[in-house]
Design a protein around this motif. Sequence first.
Motif, short mmCIF file in Angstrom:
data_model
loop_
_atom_site.label_atom_id
_atom_site.label_comp_id
_atom_site.label_asym_id
_atom_site.label_seq_id
_atom_site.Cartn_x
_atom_site.Cartn_y
_atom_site.Cartn_z
N ALA A 148 0.83 -1.20 0.00
CA ALA A 148 0.00 0.00 0.00
C ALA A 148 0.86 1.25 0.00
O ALA A 148 2.08 1.19 0.13
CB ALA A 148 -0.89 -0.01 1.24
N LEU A 184 -4.82 1.36 -1.31
CA LEU A 184 -4.54 0.06 -1.92
C LEU A 184 -4.73 0.27 -3.41
O LEU A 184 -5.86 0.47 -3.86
CB LEU A 184 -5.51 -1.00 -1.40
N ASP A 186 -8.53 -8.39 -0.34
CA ASP A 186 -8.29 -7.22 0.50
C ASP A 186 -9.49 -6.89 1.38
O ASP A 186 -9.44 -5.94 2.17
CB ASP A 186 -7.94 -6.02 -0.37
#
Lengths: 112, 115
Positions: free
Chosen positions: A60, A75, A82
Amino acid sequence: DAKTTQPPSMDCAEGRAANLPCNHSTISGNEYVYWYRQIHSQGPQYIIHGLKNNETNEMASLIITEDRKSSTLILPHATLRDTAVYYCIVRVAGGSQGNLIFGKGTKLSVKP
Amino acid sequence: GAVVSQHPSRVICKSGTSVKIECRSLDFQATTMFWYRQFPKQSLMLMATSNEGSKATYEQGVEKDKFLINHASLTLSTLTVTSAHPEDSSFYICSARGAGNYEQYFGPGTRLTVT
Protein backbone atom coordinates in the motif's frame (compact mmCIF):
# COMPACT_ATOMS: atom_id res chain seq x y z
CA ASP A 1 -9.81 5.49 23.82
CA ALA A 2 -8.47 5.32 20.29
CA LYS A 3 -7.04 8.59 19.02
CA THR A 4 -8.22 8.09 15.48
CA THR A 5 -11.51 8.40 13.61
CA GLN A 6 -12.34 6.20 10.65
CA PRO A 7 -15.52 5.62 8.64
CA PRO A 8 -17.15 2.39 9.80
CA SER A 9 -17.40 0.89 6.33
CA MET A 10 -16.47 1.39 2.69
CA ASP A 11 -17.03 -0.45 -0.57
CA CYS A 12 -14.59 -0.69 -3.44
CA ALA A 13 -14.80 -2.32 -6.85
CA GLU A 14 -12.27 -5.02 -7.58
CA GLY A 15 -9.29 -3.67 -9.51
CA ARG A 16 -9.90 -0.09 -8.46
CA ALA A 17 -7.95 1.87 -5.89
CA ALA A 18 -9.25 1.79 -2.34
CA ASN A 19 -8.67 5.01 -0.41
CA LEU A 20 -9.20 4.67 3.32
CA PRO A 21 -9.21 7.91 5.32
CA CYS A 22 -8.20 8.41 8.93
CA ASN A 23 -8.42 11.48 11.14
CA HIS A 24 -5.91 11.90 13.95
CA SER A 25 -6.21 15.58 14.79
CA THR A 26 -4.61 15.22 18.25
CA ILE A 27 -1.50 13.40 17.05
CA SER A 28 1.70 14.34 18.88
CA GLY A 29 4.99 15.14 17.23
CA ASN A 30 6.55 11.84 18.24
CA GLU A 31 3.63 9.65 17.22
CA TYR A 32 3.65 7.55 14.11
CA VAL A 33 0.65 6.57 12.02
CA TYR A 34 0.29 2.80 11.67
CA TRP A 35 -2.09 0.78 9.57
CA TYR A 36 -3.05 -2.81 10.24
CA ARG A 37 -5.76 -4.95 8.75
CA GLN A 38 -7.63 -7.96 10.04
CA ILE A 39 -9.13 -10.49 7.73
CA HIS A 40 -12.04 -12.35 9.27
CA SER A 41 -10.99 -14.71 12.10
CA GLN A 42 -7.28 -13.99 11.71
CA GLY A 43 -4.75 -11.95 13.66
CA PRO A 44 -4.00 -8.38 12.56
CA GLN A 45 -1.52 -7.93 9.74
CA TYR A 46 0.87 -4.99 9.55
CA ILE A 47 0.49 -2.90 6.40
CA ILE A 48 2.54 0.27 6.64
CA HIS A 49 3.53 3.11 8.92
CA GLY A 50 4.87 6.66 8.65
CA LEU A 51 5.78 9.76 10.60
CA LYS A 52 5.61 12.74 8.24
CA ASN A 53 6.57 11.66 4.76
CA ASN A 54 4.45 9.62 2.42
CA GLU A 55 5.39 5.96 2.41
CA THR A 56 4.96 3.15 -0.09
CA ASN A 57 5.59 -0.56 0.10
CA GLU A 58 4.48 -3.63 -1.78
CA MET A 59 1.09 -3.62 -0.10
CA ALA A 60 0.00 0.00 0.00
CA SER A 61 0.80 3.69 0.05
CA LEU A 62 0.35 6.00 3.00
CA ILE A 63 -0.34 9.67 2.41
CA ILE A 64 -0.02 11.93 5.48
CA THR A 65 -1.19 15.53 5.30
CA GLU A 66 1.32 18.26 5.96
CA ASP A 67 -0.27 19.13 9.31
CA ARG A 68 -0.32 15.37 10.14
CA LYS A 69 -3.92 15.59 11.29
CA SER A 70 -5.13 13.04 8.79
CA SER A 71 -3.89 10.33 6.50
CA THR A 72 -5.08 8.07 3.71
CA LEU A 73 -4.18 4.47 3.09
CA ILE A 74 -4.25 3.59 -0.58
CA LEU A 75 -4.54 0.06 -1.92
CA PRO A 76 -3.77 0.71 -5.58
CA HIS A 77 -5.56 -2.26 -7.14
CA ALA A 78 -7.94 -3.81 -4.64
CA THR A 79 -8.68 -7.53 -4.88
CA LEU A 80 -11.34 -9.62 -3.20
CA ARG A 81 -8.67 -10.78 -0.74
CA ASP A 82 -8.29 -7.22 0.50
CA THR A 83 -11.73 -7.42 2.11
CA ALA A 84 -10.94 -6.85 5.80
CA VAL A 85 -11.21 -4.42 8.68
CA TYR A 86 -8.51 -1.75 8.40
CA TYR A 87 -7.22 -0.10 11.55
CA CYS A 88 -5.45 3.25 11.69
CA ILE A 89 -3.46 3.63 14.92
CA VAL A 90 -1.23 6.39 16.22
CA ARG A 91 1.51 5.44 18.62
CA VAL A 92 4.91 6.48 19.83
CA ALA A 93 7.78 4.23 18.89
CA GLY A 94 8.81 2.18 21.89
CA GLY A 95 8.12 1.99 25.61
CA SER A 96 4.77 1.31 27.26
CA GLN A 97 3.27 4.21 25.36
CA GLY A 98 4.02 2.33 22.19
CA ASN A 99 1.39 -0.36 22.81
CA LEU A 100 -1.09 -0.75 19.97
CA ILE A 101 -4.57 0.32 20.95
CA PHE A 102 -7.19 -0.57 18.35
CA GLY A 103 -10.22 1.52 17.50
CA LYS A 104 -13.19 0.27 15.52
CA GLY A 105 -11.53 0.48 12.12
CA THR A 106 -13.06 0.58 8.65
CA LYS A 107 -14.64 -2.51 7.20
CA LEU A 108 -13.60 -2.54 3.55
CA SER A 109 -15.67 -4.69 1.23
CA VAL A 110 -14.15 -5.29 -2.20
CA LYS A 111 -16.84 -6.29 -4.66
CA PRO A 112 -16.46 -8.04 -8.02
CA GLY B 1 8.37 -10.25 8.87
CA ALA B 2 8.68 -11.99 12.21
CA VAL B 3 6.42 -14.96 12.93
CA VAL B 4 4.25 -15.47 15.98
CA SER B 5 2.32 -18.68 16.50
CA GLN B 6 -0.51 -19.60 18.82
CA HIS B 7 -1.70 -22.95 20.04
CA PRO B 8 -4.35 -24.17 19.92
CA SER B 9 -6.14 -22.37 17.11
CA ARG B 10 -9.51 -23.49 18.45
CA VAL B 11 -10.56 -24.91 21.80
CA ILE B 12 -13.88 -25.91 23.25
CA CYS B 13 -14.11 -26.47 26.98
CA LYS B 14 -16.76 -26.99 29.61
CA SER B 15 -17.77 -24.30 32.02
CA GLY B 16 -15.64 -24.36 35.16
CA THR B 17 -12.54 -25.81 33.57
CA SER B 18 -9.27 -24.00 32.81
CA VAL B 19 -7.73 -23.49 29.40
CA LYS B 20 -4.15 -22.64 28.51
CA ILE B 21 -3.22 -20.81 25.31
CA GLU B 22 0.38 -20.66 24.14
CA CYS B 23 2.01 -17.87 22.18
CA ARG B 24 5.44 -18.34 20.65
CA SER B 25 7.79 -16.06 18.76
CA LEU B 26 9.38 -18.36 16.21
CA ASP B 27 12.29 -16.37 14.82
CA PHE B 28 13.00 -13.61 17.31
CA GLN B 29 13.21 -13.04 21.03
CA ALA B 30 10.11 -11.37 22.38
CA THR B 31 10.94 -9.20 25.35
CA THR B 32 7.35 -7.96 25.51
CA MET B 33 4.20 -9.89 24.77
CA PHE B 34 0.64 -8.65 24.62
CA TRP B 35 -2.68 -10.43 24.97
CA TYR B 36 -5.82 -9.13 23.28
CA ARG B 37 -9.41 -10.31 23.34
CA GLN B 38 -11.94 -9.77 20.59
CA PHE B 39 -15.66 -10.38 20.86
CA PRO B 40 -17.75 -10.86 17.70
CA LYS B 41 -18.05 -7.74 15.57
CA GLN B 42 -15.92 -5.76 18.00
CA SER B 43 -12.38 -4.46 17.90
CA LEU B 44 -9.38 -5.94 19.68
CA MET B 45 -9.15 -5.06 23.35
CA LEU B 46 -5.77 -5.12 25.08
CA MET B 47 -5.93 -7.34 28.15
CA ALA B 48 -2.40 -7.32 29.46
CA THR B 49 1.23 -6.67 28.70
CA SER B 50 4.06 -8.84 29.95
CA ASN B 51 7.80 -8.44 29.92
CA GLU B 52 9.95 -11.56 30.06
CA GLY B 53 10.62 -12.58 33.63
CA SER B 54 8.25 -10.02 35.12
CA LYS B 55 4.65 -10.02 36.25
CA ALA B 56 2.11 -8.98 33.67
CA THR B 57 0.47 -5.57 33.72
CA TYR B 58 -3.27 -5.88 33.31
CA GLU B 59 -5.57 -3.32 31.76
CA GLN B 60 -8.36 -1.88 33.84
CA GLY B 61 -11.27 -4.27 34.20
CA VAL B 62 -9.28 -7.43 33.40
CA GLU B 63 -9.13 -9.86 36.33
CA LYS B 64 -5.56 -10.97 36.89
CA ASP B 65 -6.63 -14.00 38.93
CA LYS B 66 -8.86 -15.21 36.13
CA PHE B 67 -6.49 -14.58 33.25
CA LEU B 68 -3.10 -15.88 34.34
CA ILE B 69 -0.22 -14.80 32.16
CA ASN B 70 3.22 -16.34 32.25
CA HIS B 71 6.14 -15.03 30.19
CA ALA B 72 8.95 -17.19 31.50
CA SER B 73 11.09 -17.23 28.37
CA LEU B 74 11.92 -14.93 25.48
CA THR B 75 9.96 -17.05 23.05
CA LEU B 76 6.93 -18.21 25.00
CA SER B 77 4.02 -16.64 26.82
CA THR B 78 0.95 -18.45 28.07
CA LEU B 79 -2.53 -17.23 28.92
CA THR B 80 -4.57 -19.45 31.21
CA VAL B 81 -8.28 -18.77 31.49
CA THR B 82 -9.22 -20.19 34.88
CA SER B 83 -12.71 -21.43 35.73
CA ALA B 84 -13.92 -20.48 32.29
CA HIS B 85 -17.53 -19.44 31.78
CA PRO B 86 -19.54 -18.97 28.58
CA GLU B 87 -18.97 -15.21 28.72
CA ASP B 88 -15.24 -15.88 28.35
CA SER B 89 -15.90 -17.28 24.88
CA SER B 90 -13.92 -15.02 22.59
CA PHE B 91 -11.07 -14.74 20.09
CA TYR B 92 -7.77 -14.39 21.97
CA ILE B 93 -4.84 -12.90 20.07
CA CYS B 94 -1.27 -12.54 21.22
CA SER B 95 1.33 -10.13 19.95
CA ALA B 96 5.06 -9.93 20.49
CA ARG B 97 7.76 -7.26 20.33
CA GLY B 98 11.51 -7.72 20.45
CA ALA B 99 14.10 -5.67 22.34
CA GLY B 100 14.97 -2.48 20.53
CA ASN B 101 12.32 -3.28 17.96
CA TYR B 102 9.25 -1.13 18.08
CA GLU B 103 7.14 -3.34 15.85
CA GLN B 104 4.48 -5.67 17.17
CA TYR B 105 3.83 -8.94 15.39
CA PHE B 106 0.55 -10.74 15.86
CA GLY B 107 -0.34 -14.38 16.19
CA PRO B 108 -3.21 -15.97 14.25
CA GLY B 109 -5.53 -16.03 17.26
CA THR B 110 -7.24 -18.72 19.35
CA ARG B 111 -10.99 -19.19 19.26
CA LEU B 112 -12.23 -20.21 22.73
CA THR B 113 -15.73 -21.56 23.15
CA VAL B 114 -16.96 -22.35 26.65
CA THR B 115 -20.03 -24.54 26.79
